[in-house]
Design a protein around this motif. Structure first.
Motif, PDB file in Angstrom:
ATOM      1  N   PRO A 476      35.171  55.280  46.390  1.00  0.00           N
ATOM      2  CA  PRO A 476      34.404  54.246  45.683  1.00  0.00           C
ATOM      3  C   PRO A 476      34.728  52.851  46.212  1.00  0.00           C
ATOM      4  O   PRO A 476      35.883  52.546  46.535  1.00  0.00           O
ATOM      5  CB  PRO A 476      34.848  54.406  44.226  1.00  0.00           C
ATOM      6  N   GLU A 477      33.698  52.021  46.308  1.00  0.00           N
ATOM      7  CA  GLU A 477      33.867  50.627  46.717  1.00  0.00           C
ATOM      8  C   GLU A 477      34.115  49.747  45.489  1.00  0.00           C
ATOM      9  O   GLU A 477      33.426  49.867  44.479  1.00  0.00           O
ATOM     10  CB  GLU A 477      32.621  50.148  47.455  1.00  0.00           C
ATOM     11  N   PHE A 478      35.102  48.871  45.597  1.00  0.00           N
ATOM     12  CA  PHE A 478      35.450  47.899  44.554  1.00  0.00           C
ATOM     13  C   PHE A 478      35.716  48.564  43.194  1.00  0.00           C
ATOM     14  O   PHE A 478      35.042  48.271  42.196  1.00  0.00           O
ATOM     15  CB  PHE A 478      34.352  46.830  44.423  1.00  0.00           C
ATOM     16  N   PRO A 479      36.693  49.463  43.154  1.00  0.00           N
ATOM     17  CA  PRO A 479      36.997  50.149  41.886  1.00  0.00           C
ATOM     18  C   PRO A 479      37.756  49.283  40.885  1.00  0.00           C
ATOM     19  O   PRO A 479      37.844  49.649  39.711  1.00  0.00           O
ATOM     20  CB  PRO A 479      37.859  51.330  42.338  1.00  0.00           C
ATOM     21  N   TYR A 480      38.308  48.140  41.330  1.00  0.00           N
ATOM     22  CA  TYR A 480      39.113  47.296  40.437  1.00  0.00           C
ATOM     23  C   TYR A 480      38.233  46.170  39.893  1.00  0.00           C
ATOM     24  O   TYR A 480      38.392  44.992  40.229  1.00  0.00           O
ATOM     25  CB  TYR A 480      40.320  46.754  41.187  1.00  0.00           C
ATOM     26  N   ASN A 481      37.279  46.545  39.058  1.00  0.00           N
ATOM     27  CA  ASN A 481      36.213  45.639  38.649  1.00  0.00           C
ATOM     28  C   ASN A 481      36.292  45.285  37.172  1.00  0.00           C
ATOM     29  O   ASN A 481      37.127  45.802  36.422  1.00  0.00           O
ATOM     30  CB  ASN A 481      34.864  46.283  38.980  1.00  0.00           C
ATOM     31  N   TRP A 482      35.386  44.414  36.768  1.00  0.00           N
ATOM     32  CA  TRP A 482      35.246  44.040  35.357  1.00  0.00           C
ATOM     33  C   TRP A 482      33.833  44.435  34.905  1.00  0.00           C
ATOM     34  O   TRP A 482      32.850  43.978  35.490  1.00  0.00           O
ATOM     35  CB  TRP A 482      35.408  42.545  35.157  1.00  0.00           C
ATOM     36  N   MET A 483      33.745  45.252  33.880  1.00  0.00           N
ATOM     37  CA  MET A 483      32.428  45.677  33.404  1.00  0.00           C
ATOM     38  C   MET A 483      32.210  45.264  31.952  1.00  0.00           C
ATOM     39  O   MET A 483      33.056  45.491  31.091  1.00  0.00           O
ATOM     40  CB  MET A 483      32.263  47.197  33.526  1.00  0.00           C
ATOM     41  N   TYR A 484      31.071  44.668  31.713  1.00  0.00           N
ATOM     42  CA  TYR A 484      30.585  44.471  30.348  1.00  0.00           C
ATOM     43  C   TYR A 484      29.829  45.744  29.975  1.00  0.00           C
ATOM     44  O   TYR A 484      28.853  46.127  30.644  1.00  0.00           O
ATOM     45  CB  TYR A 484      29.651  43.257  30.287  1.00  0.00           C
ATOM     46  N   ASP A 485      30.288  46.432  28.918  1.00  0.00           N
ATOM     47  CA  ASP A 485      29.718  47.740  28.563  1.00  0.00           C
ATOM     48  C   ASP A 485      28.928  47.711  27.259  1.00  0.00           C
ATOM     49  O   ASP A 485      28.653  48.768  26.671  1.00  0.00           O
ATOM     50  CB  ASP A 485      30.801  48.801  28.504  1.00  0.00           C
ATOM     51  N   ALA A 486      28.565  46.522  26.806  1.00  0.00           N
ATOM     52  CA  ALA A 486      27.721  46.325  25.614  1.00  0.00           C
ATOM     53  C   ALA A 486      28.463  46.546  24.299  1.00  0.00           C
ATOM     54  O   ALA A 486      27.841  46.544  23.235  1.00  0.00           O
ATOM     55  CB  ALA A 486      26.480  47.219  25.661  1.00  0.00           C
ATOM     56  N   THR A 487      29.785  46.706  24.343  1.00  0.00           N
ATOM     57  CA  THR A 487      30.538  46.923  23.099  1.00  0.00           C
ATOM     58  C   THR A 487      30.943  45.610  22.440  1.00  0.00           C
ATOM     59  O   THR A 487      31.375  45.625  21.287  1.00  0.00           O
ATOM     60  CB  THR A 487      31.801  47.759  23.372  1.00  0.00           C
ATOM     61  N   MET A 488      30.824  44.479  23.151  1.00  0.00           N
ATOM     62  CA  MET A 488      31.191  43.187  22.584  1.00  0.00           C
ATOM     63  C   MET A 488      30.068  42.174  22.792  1.00  0.00           C
ATOM     64  O   MET A 488      30.209  41.188  23.516  1.00  0.00           O
ATOM     65  CB  MET A 488      32.486  42.672  23.229  1.00  0.00           C
ATOM     66  N   PRO A 489      28.897  42.401  22.197  1.00  0.00           N
ATOM     67  CA  PRO A 489      27.766  41.491  22.424  1.00  0.00           C
ATOM     68  C   PRO A 489      28.020  40.076  21.939  1.00  0.00           C
ATOM     69  O   PRO A 489      27.367  39.132  22.393  1.00  0.00           O
ATOM     70  CB  PRO A 489      26.628  42.157  21.627  1.00  0.00           C
ATOM     71  N   GLU A 490      28.994  39.922  21.042  1.00  0.00           N
ATOM     72  CA  GLU A 490      29.306  38.573  20.560  1.00  0.00           C
ATOM     73  C   GLU A 490      30.116  37.770  21.575  1.00  0.00           C
ATOM     74  O   GLU A 490      30.294  36.557  21.423  1.00  0.00           O
ATOM     75  CB  GLU A 490      30.081  38.672  19.230  1.00  0.00           C
ATOM     76  N   ASN A 491      30.604  38.451  22.627  1.00  0.00           N
ATOM     77  CA  ASN A 491      31.404  37.761  23.644  1.00  0.00           C
ATOM     78  C   ASN A 491      31.015  38.299  25.022  1.00  0.00           C
ATOM     79  O   ASN A 491      31.834  38.879  25.726  1.00  0.00           O
ATOM     80  CB  ASN A 491      32.897  37.973  23.374  1.00  0.00           C
ATOM     81  N   ALA A 492      29.769  38.115  25.394  1.00  0.00           N
ATOM     82  CA  ALA A 492      29.211  38.712  26.620  1.00  0.00           C
ATOM     83  C   ALA A 492      29.356  37.791  27.816  1.00  0.00           C
ATOM     84  O   ALA A 492      28.474  37.719  28.683  1.00  0.00           O
ATOM     85  CB  ALA A 492      27.751  39.071  26.402  1.00  0.00           C
ATOM     86  N   ALA A 493      30.478  37.082  27.917  1.00  0.00           N
ATOM     87  CA  ALA A 493      30.675  36.132  29.005  1.00  0.00           C
ATOM     88  C   ALA A 493      32.031  36.349  29.674  1.00  0.00           C
ATOM     89  O   ALA A 493      33.009  36.752  29.032  1.00  0.00           O
ATOM     90  CB  ALA A 493      30.559  34.704  28.491  1.00  0.00           C
ATOM     91  N   PHE A 494      32.055  36.074  30.972  1.00  0.00           N
ATOM     92  CA  PHE A 494      33.264  36.124  31.804  1.00  0.00           C
ATOM     93  C   PHE A 494      33.429  34.735  32.401  1.00  0.00           C
ATOM     94  O   PHE A 494      32.480  34.159  32.942  1.00  0.00           O
ATOM     95  CB  PHE A 494      33.065  37.165  32.915  1.00  0.00           C
ATOM     96  N   THR A 495      34.656  34.185  32.329  1.00  0.00           N
ATOM     97  CA  THR A 495      34.894  32.836  32.834  1.00  0.00           C
ATOM     98  C   THR A 495      36.053  32.844  33.822  1.00  0.00           C
ATOM     99  O   THR A 495      37.100  33.466  33.560  1.00  0.00           O
ATOM    100  CB  THR A 495      35.219  31.855  31.688  1.00  0.00           C
ATOM    101  N   ILE A 496      35.868  32.166  34.947  1.00  0.00           N
ATOM    102  CA  ILE A 496      36.943  31.993  35.925  1.00  0.00           C
ATOM    103  C   ILE A 496      37.045  30.508  36.270  1.00  0.00           C
ATOM    104  O   ILE A 496      36.032  29.857  36.550  1.00  0.00           O
ATOM    105  CB  ILE A 496      36.710  32.847  37.190  1.00  0.00           C
ATOM    106  N   ARG A 497      38.276  29.991  36.214  1.00  0.00           N
ATOM    107  CA  ARG A 497      38.558  28.599  36.605  1.00  0.00           C
ATOM    108  C   ARG A 497      39.380  28.655  37.884  1.00  0.00           C
ATOM    109  O   ARG A 497      40.457  29.262  37.907  1.00  0.00           O
ATOM    110  CB  ARG A 497      39.293  27.864  35.503  1.00  0.00           C
ATOM    111  N   ILE A 498      38.884  28.008  38.937  1.00  0.00           N
ATOM    112  CA  ILE A 498      39.508  28.141  40.253  1.00  0.00           C
ATOM    113  C   ILE A 498      39.281  26.880  41.070  1.00  0.00           C
ATOM    114  O   ILE A 498      38.233  26.228  40.966  1.00  0.00           O
ATOM    115  CB  ILE A 498      38.930  29.381  40.987  1.00  0.00           C
ATOM    116  N   HIS A 499      40.277  26.548  41.883  1.00  0.00           N
ATOM    117  CA  HIS A 499      40.153  25.447  42.840  1.00  0.00           C
ATOM    118  C   HIS A 499      39.858  26.065  44.206  1.00  0.00           C
ATOM    119  O   HIS A 499      40.704  26.771  44.765  1.00  0.00           O
ATOM    120  CB  HIS A 499      41.454  24.628  42.907  1.00  0.00           C
ATOM    121  N   CYS A 500      38.673  25.812  44.743  1.00  0.00           N
ATOM    122  CA  CYS A 500      38.305  26.398  46.032  1.00  0.00           C
ATOM    123  C   CYS A 500      37.122  25.648  46.627  1.00  0.00           C
ATOM    124  O   CYS A 500      36.463  24.842  45.961  1.00  0.00           O
ATOM    125  CB  CYS A 500      37.987  27.881  45.890  1.00  0.00           C
ATOM    126  N   LYS A 501      36.849  25.949  47.918  1.00  0.00           N
ATOM    127  CA  LYS A 501      35.699  25.360  48.604  1.00  0.00           C
ATOM    128  C   LYS A 501      34.455  26.225  48.458  1.00  0.00           C
ATOM    129  O   LYS A 501      33.329  25.713  48.426  1.00  0.00           O
ATOM    130  CB  LYS A 501      36.004  25.179  50.093  1.00  0.00           C
TER     131      LYS A 501
END
Length: 578
Positions: A476-501
């Motif tokens: 499998p490609e990219f098995p270390y992932n983050w999935m939204y599986d519809a169990t938390m519709p009240e918090n359906a967001a992913f946030t990343i804060r990063i310093h990059c170009k």
């Protein structure tokens, strides 16, 4: 005493054309133990097969193949035959129509039972009641009773009244030892280039030292069209040719990292994990993205970034640029070859090898037909993969025979390695924005990146998977992932804060009905919509979120669209440049 029964009226002889003729099939073992050979017919593939295999030129007939409705108007019945080494082997043939609303579950399945005796069985379209969701011809499946067995299959369409088909094109066996074949292979050499690093690898192999050949690219490098995919693909055949010609003993290793439908935009992120895995240090890396990079947002910056990344590795591997070709005679070698010219890299063009001779007639020096080279509109057949391997081996032979100190090296007062180092200091041919890109996921973390996964707390295990190296097992490609599986519709967001170009989002595409789209915001501003249904099949999709000249602090928010909160969305990972 009863006499013999009166014979039935003979079936009307109908015109027909082939979409497959004596093509290899291989029952790859599935997780449930079944053995299936898939042939995808969507996205123009069926039309292309009608053109190349069936010699159909009538535009009206070709347009009818675009939809299930048109298919039913044109096709009266389907003839299917398979020949295997066991004539009694039982198998099933399915031609699956895709649905408009439910891609994989909404369409009609046309079926027949077969044995491996080569006898044709017929499927009559009039025997079926079509569904309301039927949309387009989707895919063919040969479900075989014994895994990992090879057969040869033919599929032809018998036509309804009012339609005609051209005569079959007779094909002669291809003589891979002939002078014409060898001349064709010689045309593949676009640029011999600076041969020092390849010569060094050849010398190591002859001395009995360990040498590793690596291949990275799209589905052609994965081996699509080759049967079986692990040992008939061009990469494995090329490795075998190199080993038999140059190795002192069993001292040549093989790394294959091809992933279907992926451009260099994703290849640059896969390289460390898929090619350099387990501490591998390849001596030669073949890069094949010439038919995958049309959708590359950077128009070659990602490609050149990957090439530079490989060339600048501590152990100085050689890079070979391989330009494969589609059945419509198209590739991107004109866009990408300036990269090879700048760094004087060896370049091999399959387009230059075969396209010119496709238009020739047998008495004009034609070596093979387009149907013989291609398995489908995108991928080579076993013979096509053999030709690609022979082209690479011709390059290696030329490198072996090349002068060990070139004239231009003497004139510049530099060694060949010194010349390459100087070229790497020049202005890039296209760009180098992602030369130092890194992968970020649940496994390869970056401590300075602050992640709030929110409702993306599950891990997706239904991923695009590929046959790595010489194995048939799927990885499998990219098995270390983050999935939204519809169990938390009240918090359906992913946030990343990063310093990059620069930041690249990798997400999962899918044709399933239970996936939804997500919006990507940067510092509160909407940048894009990530929609898994744009490509509509399960694979990895890379999209550039931003690419700036200077690094800065950014907050990136990926939120599932409100109307899709009852569906899934998978973030496979990120690529970032500091």
């Amino acid at each position: 005493m009863n006499g013999p029964a009166a014979p039935k009226d003979p079936e009307k002889k109908r015109p027909y054309f082939y979409i497959m003729k004596d093509k290899e099939i291989f029952g790859a073992k599935q997780e449930d133990g079944s053995a299936i050979h898939f042939i995808y017919e969507s996205d123009g593939r069926l039309i292309n097969s009608a053109q190349i295999v069936g010699n159909i030129t009538d535009e009206n007939m070709l347009r009818l193949l675009e939809t299930v409705e048109g298919f039913g108007k044109l096709v009266h019945s389907i003839g299917v035959s398979v020949e295997t080494d066991n004539p009694k082997e039982e198998m099933e043939f399915i031609f699956q129509m895709y649905g408009k609303k439910d891609l994989y579950g909404g369409g009609t399945n046309l079926r027949c039972s077969l044995t491996g005796d080569g006898m044709e069985r017929r499927i009559y379209l009039s025997d079926y009641t079509w569904t309301e969701d039927d949309y387009i011809p989707g895919q063919i499946k040969f479900i075989m009773s014994v895994p990992e067995k090879i057969g040869k299959a033919s599929v032809r369409f018998y036509l309804n009244d009012g339609y005609t088909a051209p005569e079959e094109v007779e094909e002669e066996a291809v003589d891979t030892k002939s002078e014409l074949y060898c001349t064709m292979i010689e045309r593949s050499l676009m640029n011999l280039g600076n041969t020092y690093r390849i010569r060094k690898a050849i010398e190591k192999a002859r001395a009995g030292k360990e040498v590793t050949l690596a291949y990275i690219g799209g589905s052609i490098t994965q081996g699509a069209g080759a049967t079986p995919i692990n040992t008939e693909c061009y990469a494995y055949k090329s490795y075998q040719l190199f080993k038999s010609r140059f190795a002192m003993r069993d001292n040549v290793k093989f790394v294959k990292a091809g992933v279907g439908g992926t451009p260099s935009e994703l290849g640059m992120l896969r390289f460390d994990r898929d090619v350099l895995r387990d501490g591998e240090k390849p001596d030669i890396v073949v890069v094949e993205f010439a038919v995958n990079d049309e959708g590359d947002e950077t128009k070659g910056d990602c490609y050149e970034s990957l090439v530079r990344k490989i060339l600048k590795l501590d152990w100085n591997p050689a890079v070979v640029l391989l330009f494969s070709v589609f059945a419509n005679d198209w590739n991107l070698q004109d866009r990408l070859s300036p990269v090879g010219r700048l760094y004087d890299l060896p370049m091999v063009s399959i387009k230059d090898t075969v396209v010119e001779q496709f238009t020739k007639k047998p008495n004009e020096g034609r070596v093979l037909t387009k149907n013989q080279f291609f398995y489908d509109m995108f991928h080579p057949s076993n013979l096509g993969h053999t030709i690609m391997a022979d082209c690479l081996q011709y390059l290696f032979e030329c490198c072996d025979l090349s002068e060990h100190a070139r004239l231009d090296a003497f004139e510049s007062g530099l060694t060949e390695e010194g010349m390459l180092a100087q070229q790497l200091q020049m202005k890039p041919a296209i760009g180098k924005s992602f030369e130092h890109v890194r992968l970020l996921d649940k496994k390869d973390v970056y401590d300075e990146a602050k992640i709030d996964a929110g409702g993306f707390c599950a891990t997706d295990d239904q991923l695009q998977s590929v046959e790595m190296d010489d194995r048939l097992e799927l990885t499998p490609e990219f098995p270390y992932n983050w999935m939204y599986d519809a169990t938390m519709p009240e918090n359906a967001a992913f946030t990343i804060r990063i310093h990059c170009k620069a930041l690249v989002l990798i997400f999962k595409d899918s044709g399933e009905v239970d996936v939804g789209k997500a919006y990507v915001d940067v510092d509160g501003e909407r940048r894009m919509t990530a929609d898994p249904h744009i490509n509509n099949w399960q694979h990895c999709n890379a999209m550039i979120v931003f690419n700036e000249d200077e690094g800065a602090d950014h907050t990136v928010r990926i939120e599932v669209a409100e109307e899709d909160r009852d569906k899934k969305f998978t973030i496979l990972g990120f690529g970032y440049v500091l």
